[in-house]
Design a protein around this motif. Structure first.
Motif, PDB file in Angstrom:
ATOM      1  N   VAL A  76     -12.741 -35.433 -82.637  1.00 51.03           N
ATOM      2  CA  VAL A  76     -12.087 -36.166 -83.731  1.00 51.03           C
ATOM      3  C   VAL A  76     -12.078 -37.661 -83.423  1.00 51.03           C
ATOM      4  N   TYR A  77     -11.757 -38.002 -82.189  1.00 52.44           N
ATOM      5  CA  TYR A  77     -11.736 -39.412 -81.779  1.00 52.44           C
ATOM      6  C   TYR A  77     -13.074 -40.084 -82.067  1.00 52.44           C
ATOM      7  N   VAL A  80     -13.917 -40.128 -85.994  1.00 51.83           N
ATOM      8  CA  VAL A  80     -13.058 -41.062 -86.736  1.00 51.83           C
ATOM      9  C   VAL A  80     -13.448 -42.489 -86.390  1.00 51.83           C
ATOM     10  N   LEU A 103      -6.378 -46.187 -83.349  1.00 50.64           N
ATOM     11  CA  LEU A 103      -6.155 -45.268 -84.473  1.00 50.64           C
ATOM     12  C   LEU A 103      -6.942 -43.975 -84.315  1.00 50.64           C
ATOM     13  N   SER A 104      -8.142 -44.061 -83.775  1.00 49.75           N
ATOM     14  CA  SER A 104      -8.978 -42.868 -83.568  1.00 49.75           C
ATOM     15  C   SER A 104      -8.359 -41.965 -82.505  1.00 49.75           C
ATOM     16  N   ALA A 107      -5.394 -40.214 -84.062  1.00 51.79           N
ATOM     17  CA  ALA A 107      -5.845 -39.108 -84.915  1.00 51.79           C
ATOM     18  C   ALA A 107      -6.239 -37.899 -84.074  1.00 51.79           C
ATOM     19  N   ALA A 111      -4.339 -34.280 -84.161  1.00 52.33           N
ATOM     20  CA  ALA A 111      -5.168 -33.179 -84.676  1.00 52.33           C
ATOM     21  C   ALA A 111      -5.135 -31.949 -83.779  1.00 52.33           C
ATOM     22  N   GLY A 175       0.072 -38.119 -79.948  1.00 52.87           N
ATOM     23  CA  GLY A 175      -0.496 -39.159 -80.800  1.00 52.87           C
ATOM     24  C   GLY A 175      -0.541 -40.512 -80.094  1.00 52.87           C
TER      25      GLY A 175
END
Length: 292
Positions: A76-77, A80, A103-104, A107, A111, A175
């Motif tokens: 995801v990192y 994104v 932000l990545s 996320a 997730a 997070g």
């Protein structure tokens, strides 16, 4: 879609669990059981009463699930980050902004909670279930006989949502923690990698991985304490009515320092664990990237 990052994150995560699990058991016991007064007292007590096996309780499930959750985090990192880079610069070749990295990572950390929460509560419950070495004592019967039995027992006694007890604190831990983690790693790699060199040297990868893990836990430890206490609250008499009540009661009875219980141990454990995680991650990515 960068599939290599999902695979590499999976391998790195599993390797990291194996490296750091004994100290993780000590950390969880310090955070949740007041009979342990310090790191060495906990280590000696566990070793004396339960032997080496006591440090590896419940490891089979985390090895499997952390492999999956790390795959989610890193995958995801990376994806994104690529999306943000495309939106910001219109090109995948442009350097990543620090805010985009933060932000990545945020996320990715949030997730993986859906995968991590059930495994984490099983891990915590088994780690805090102390058993004497001489289990031949017929009078002693542990509540949980293993990871699967623990999982089934929690669902039967507390419902399916019992598996997600402390998930809010887990999301608030992971997070910001992973956001700091990836930002620190990239910053150190940028500082120590010459401009003409496309990839950091291995010594830089290992140093950056270890330091980033320590920085991540500095932000993650307060929520880690609350998460562990909420997860253990299903055993016996319920002590906490919820997330904020747990924070209030913990601080009122033990002082503000309780939120940083296990921080030193987390940092000591984080360096070799995350050095291993990023080392394996970079190794697998560099092997797969030309193919992916």
């Amino acid at each position: 879609m960068h599939l290599a990052d999902f695979i590499a994150g999976s391998v790195g995560g599993a390797f990291g669990v194996a490296v750091g699990y004994p100290l993780d058991t000590v950390k969880v016991r310090l955070q949740t059981q007041q009979r342990f007064t310090g790191v060495w007292q906990c280590i000696l007590s566990t070793s004396k009463e339960e032997g080496v096996r006591g440090f590896y309780k419940g490891m089979s499930m985390p090895v499997t699930t952390v492999s999956v959750s790390s795959s989610v985090v890193f995958g995801v990192y990376r994806n994104v980050l690529q999306c943000l880079r495309q939106l910001r610069h219109g090109s995948l070749e442009a350097p990543s902004a620090k805010l985009d990295i933060f932000l990545s990572g945020l996320a990715g950390g949030v997730a993986q909670v859906s995968v991590m929460a059930p495994a984490d509560i099983v891990k915590v419950r088994l780690q805090c279930q102390t058993e004497p070495i001489k289990a031949m004592d017929q009078q002693f019967k542990p509540k949980y006989r293993g990871p699967i039995h623990c999982l089934v027992t929690i669902v039967r006694e507390e419902g399916f949502l019992g598996l997600y007890k402390g998930a809010g604190a887990l999301a608030l831990r992971d997070g910001p923690s992973f956001a700091t983690y990836f930002l620190t790693y990239n910053t150190i790699c940028d500082w120590l990698t010459p401009e003409k060199q496309s990839k950091p040297e291995w010594k830089v990868v290992l140093l950056a991985g270890g330091v980033s893990g320590m920085c991540g836990w500095c932000f993650g430890t307060p929520m880690d304490v609350i998460k562990a206490r909420l997860q253990m609250d299903g055993l016996g008499e319920r002590r906490y009515r919820g997330f904020f009540h747990c924070i209030t009661v913990s601080i009122r009875t033990e002082g503000p320092g309780v939120l940083f219980k296990g921080l030193g141990l987390n940092c000591i454990r984080a360096f070799p664990v995350n050095m291993s995680v990023f080392g394996m991650y970079e190794l697998v990515v560099r092997l797969l990237r030309p193919v992916s």
